[in-house]
Design a protein around this motif. Structure first.
Motif, mmCIF file in Angstrom:
data_model
loop_
_atom_site.group_PDB
_atom_site.id
_atom_site.type_symbol
_atom_site.label_atom_id
_atom_site.label_comp_id
_atom_site.label_asym_id
_atom_site.label_seq_id
_atom_site.Cartn_x
_atom_site.Cartn_y
_atom_site.Cartn_z
ATOM 1 N N ALA A 1 0.831 -1.203 0.000
ATOM 2 C CA ALA A 1 0.000 0.000 0.000
ATOM 3 C C ALA A 1 0.866 1.254 0.000
ATOM 4 O O ALA A 1 0.578 2.235 -0.699
ATOM 5 C CB ALA A 1 -0.926 -0.008 1.218
ATOM 6 N N GLY A 2 1.944 1.219 0.772
ATOM 7 C CA GLY A 2 2.849 2.367 0.792
ATOM 8 C C GLY A 2 3.570 2.542 -0.524
ATOM 9 O O GLY A 2 3.767 3.671 -0.996
ATOM 10 N N LEU A 3 3.963 1.435 -1.146
ATOM 11 C CA LEU A 3 4.686 1.496 -2.409
ATOM 12 C C LEU A 3 3.775 1.973 -3.546
ATOM 13 O O LEU A 3 4.236 2.654 -4.477
ATOM 14 C CB LEU A 3 5.255 0.139 -2.770
ATOM 15 N N ALA A 4 2.492 1.626 -3.481
ATOM 16 C CA ALA A 4 1.575 2.022 -4.546
ATOM 17 C C ALA A 4 1.520 3.534 -4.699
ATOM 18 O O ALA A 4 1.382 4.058 -5.807
ATOM 19 C CB ALA A 4 0.181 1.450 -4.255
ATOM 20 N N ALA A 5 1.645 4.234 -3.574
ATOM 21 C CA ALA A 5 1.597 5.691 -3.620
ATOM 22 C C ALA A 5 2.864 6.289 -4.205
ATOM 23 O O ALA A 5 2.895 7.486 -4.530
ATOM 24 C CB ALA A 5 1.371 6.243 -2.209
ATOM 25 N N LEU A 6 3.920 5.486 -4.365
ATOM 26 C CA LEU A 6 5.190 5.987 -4.863
ATOM 27 C C LEU A 6 5.385 5.744 -6.354
ATOM 28 O O LEU A 6 6.397 6.147 -6.918
ATOM 29 C CB LEU A 6 6.348 5.324 -4.106
ATOM 30 N N ARG A 7 4.419 5.085 -6.973
ATOM 31 C CA ARG A 7 4.572 4.703 -8.373
ATOM 32 C C ARG A 7 4.657 5.891 -9.328
ATOM 33 O O ARG A 7 5.327 5.849 -10.339
ATOM 34 C CB ARG A 7 3.417 3.804 -8.802
ATOM 35 N N SER A 8 3.949 6.971 -9.017
ATOM 36 C CA SER A 8 3.919 8.103 -9.946
ATOM 37 C C SER A 8 5.254 8.847 -9.923
ATOM 38 O O SER A 8 5.834 9.047 -8.852
ATOM 39 C CB SER A 8 2.798 9.069 -9.569
ATOM 40 N N PRO A 9 5.773 9.249 -11.084
ATOM 41 C CA PRO A 9 7.050 9.953 -11.134
ATOM 42 C C PRO A 9 6.939 11.332 -10.513
ATOM 43 O O PRO A 9 5.856 11.904 -10.414
ATOM 44 C CB PRO A 9 7.346 10.053 -12.637
#
Length: 331
Positions: free
Chosen positions: A320-328
């Motif tokens: 869940a935390g990583l999903a928020a980091l996907r956008s450049p």
């Protein structure tokens, strides 16, 4: 003197009754570290923000807590999800002081045993530097395809901005709850963290489990493998230069090995000039962390890989935390 203190302090840190003479020094430590944190919070000192997400794996307790095996498990998980991961470390105990890349043939003495192990085990770019931001910048310049950096250790390294924090504990928990040197804490606990993991068997407070087990085989420097089941009745020298060697020995015994000669060594043991006991058996078993240094002089030693598996809930929280980091983002 240093070795004597390193053996004594962990015992003092289990109780406040024995550690109270050091408590005034803990107040001084709290003041200095609190001032440092305040400078970063106020903006008088600035953290370096790198152009890709940064995940820090570390601990708030002095001494090893199993963070590097956890870091390697996270790297493998991230790779499986399509992240192109790079790893940053200060390279504890290394003889060099520059910023450098850890290569497959790098000497552990020059880059640190844990970075050498991560590079060999995970096959991802690894850079070491006292300033983690410098290591990150160098890594991204050499490997521009990297889209996530994992910092092995560094929760207290505020000069590097981070997006996610994973805090690892073992069965000691927070000990007596005091700051260094009266207690084991590098900073006050509880503190905010995205994920709290317990690598021991008896978690002291809420968090997720990071279960550690040995592989069913050992591996030699030349790639040969040996099943642990074949060593049940064989005399074995078991050596471990990690924070808690007894955990390695206990796992070997749990695997059925009955004729162990146990040799605990100092954490990050340097095998330069080291000599085995005169009565050492012919078969040696060690940790992977020891092997990256030991194999240079004793290639016949067998390293037993360590496996780490997180609770399903831990993976869900991390995902869940990583999903928020996907956008450049813009640096």
């Amino acid at each position: 003197m240093r070795g004597w203190l390193s053996a004594l302090l962990p015992r003092l840190w289990l109780s406040r009754a024995l550690a109270w003479p050091l408590w005034p020094l803990s107040l001084l430590y709290a003041a200095v570290t609190g001032l440092r944190r305040g400078l970063y919070r106020s903006g008088l000192r600035r953290s370096t923000r790198l152009p890709v997400p940064v995940l820090v794996v570390g601990n708030v307790v002095a001494g090893g807590s199993g963070k590097t095996p956890v870091a390697m498990a996270l790297v493998q998980r991230l790779q499986a999800q399509g992240w192109r991961v790079g790893v940053l470390s200060r390279g504890y105990g290394r003889s060099t002081r520059d910023c450098r890349e850890v290569l497959p043939d790098s000497m552990a003495q020059e880059v640190g045993d844990e970075p050498a192990l991560i590079r060999r085990h995970c096959g991802v770019p690894v850079f070491v530097a006292s300033r983690r931001a410098e290591a990150g910048q160098a890594l991204l310049a050499r490997h521009p395809e990297t889209d996530l950096l994992l910092c092995d250790d560094g929760l207290q390294h505020l000069a590097l901005a981070r997006d996610l924090e994973v805090c690892v504990f073992d069965d000691r928990g927070v000990g007596n709850g005091w700051l260094l040197p009266a207690g084991p804490l590098r900073e006050p606990w509880p503190r905010a963290a995205d994920l709290v993991l317990h690598s021991g068997e008896q978690p002291a407070f809420a968090g997720f489990r990071a279960c550690r087990t040995l592989a069913a085989h050992a591996q030699r420097a030349d790639g040969a493998r040996l099943a642990l089941a074949d060593l049940v009745e064989t005399p074995v020298l078991a050596l471990a230069g990690i924070a808690r060697p007894e955990r390695f020995f206990a796992m070997l015994r749990a695997a059925g090995l009955r004729r162990l000669q146990e040799l605990p060594l100092a954490d990050h043991q340097d095998f330069e000039g080291w000599q085995p006991p005169a009565d050492a058996p012919a078969v040696w078993l060690c940790t992977e962390k020891d092997a990256v240094k030991l194999w240079a002089r004793h290639p016949g030693a067998w390293a037993v890989p360590l496996r780490v598996e997180l609770d399903a809930g831990a993976w869900q929280a991390l995902d869940a935390g990583l999903a928020a980091l996907r956008s450049p983002r813009v640096p």
